[in-house]
Design a protein around this motif. Structure first.
Motif, PDB file in Angstrom:
ATOM      1  N   ILE A  65       5.515  21.062  -4.352  1.00 29.81           N
ATOM      2  CA  ILE A  65       4.677  21.482  -5.474  1.00 29.81           C
ATOM      3  C   ILE A  65       3.657  22.450  -4.893  1.00 29.81           C
ATOM      4  N   SER A  79      -2.233  19.922 -14.378  1.00 31.74           N
ATOM      5  CA  SER A  79      -1.750  19.920 -12.992  1.00 31.74           C
ATOM      6  C   SER A  79      -0.497  20.771 -12.873  1.00 31.74           C
ATOM      7  N   TYR A  81       3.284  20.982 -11.503  1.00 32.71           N
ATOM      8  CA  TYR A  81       4.252  19.895 -11.533  1.00 32.71           C
ATOM      9  C   TYR A  81       5.647  20.429 -11.233  1.00 32.71           C
ATOM     10  N   GLU A  83       9.640  19.426 -12.608  1.00 38.27           N
ATOM     11  CA  GLU A  83      10.439  18.600 -13.514  1.00 38.27           C
ATOM     12  C   GLU A  83      11.693  18.128 -12.792  1.00 38.27           C
ATOM     13  N   PRO A 115       0.966  11.600  -5.853  1.00 38.43           N
ATOM     14  CA  PRO A 115       1.853  11.866  -6.996  1.00 38.43           C
ATOM     15  C   PRO A 115       1.728  10.849  -8.122  1.00 38.43           C
ATOM     16  N   ALA A 160       8.625  14.117 -14.694  1.00 38.50           N
ATOM     17  CA  ALA A 160       7.892  15.172 -14.014  1.00 38.50           C
ATOM     18  C   ALA A 160       6.997  14.527 -12.964  1.00 38.50           C
ATOM     19  N   ALA A 162       3.528  15.157 -10.819  1.00 41.59           N
ATOM     20  CA  ALA A 162       2.309  15.955 -10.810  1.00 41.59           C
ATOM     21  C   ALA A 162       1.252  15.150 -10.071  1.00 41.59           C
TER      22      ALA A 162
END
Length: 221
Positions: A65, A79, A81, A83, A115, A160, A162
């Motif tokens: 990320i 945030s 992220y 997927e 996370p 997801a 993030a």
């Protein structure tokens, strides 16, 4: 029964207790497979730098990320992220997580990612969240420092990963780790002193994810 034989059976019973405990805990088995004295690095695929990450069952995937990742509002704040999509919907699953410590772009030493996994509906809306909590420190010579976690998922197909804005600027702080002595792959022993670790949380990071399908709810971790 002779005294030596009594001692032998007592030793065998004491030895069996921790082995049974380890065998009954999937998280400990996973950690031992990755980081034990006889561990071998699993085949880890690198996810594409952009787009949806297709995560197969039993196939570890490394993803990042960073500034290339999209950004959106989540229930716990805005945030960047990534997927993640599974090949099929799983009624019960366990997601094992490695957070890899990386060089801190905004200070000295290393930083880590905290996370949160958001379960998504078909239209992309969030229906639930699962923080990677607790995070366990794994730090040893000749290995990158990692934080390990495991979460259970139910009825999952899309999610997801993030972080949360309030995590940025805070710090992961481990409990004081005991002195460690263990064998290395080359056959020699190494030793470390007791240590307490602090790692700042960053808005970007590197993860290795490994998914397993489970037969029952709340299992696999």
């Amino acid at each position: 029964m002779t005294r030596p034989r009594i001692h032998f059976y007592l030793f065998a019973i004491l030895l069996a207790v921790p082995l049974q405990a380890v065998a009954g805990n999937p998280f400990i088995e996973w950690k031992e497979r990755l980081f034990g004295s006889r561990s071998a690095e699993p085949d880890v695929r690198d996810a594409p730098e952009e787009g949806v990450v297709v995560l197969g069952v039993g196939r570890p995937e490394r993803l990042r990320i960073d500034e290339l990742a999209p950004e959106r509002d989540f229930p716990q704040g805005k945030s960047r992220y990534r997927e993640i999509e599974l090949p099929r919907e799983l009624e019960h699953a366990a997601l094992r997580i490695q957070v890899i410590a990386r060089s801190n772009d905004k200070g000295r030493g290393n930083a880590v990612y905290k996370p949160v996994f958001y379960l998504l509906n078909e239209d992309g809306s969030v229906r639930d969240s699962r923080p990677a909590d607790p995070l366990y420190l794994d730090m040893r010579p000749f290995k990158p420092t990692r934080l390990l976690s495991c979460i259970v998922l139910e009825d999952v197909r899309r999610l997801a990963v993030a972080t949360t804005p309030d995590a940025i600027g805070r710090t992961y702080e481990s409990k004081a780790r005991d002195k460690l002595t263990a064998p290395a792959k080359a056959g020699f022993y190494y030793s470390t002193d007791a240590v307490k670790v602090k790692l700042p949380y960053a808005d970007h990071g590197e993860l290795v994810l490994e998914l397993t399908a489970e037969d029952d709810a709340d299992s696999g971790c």
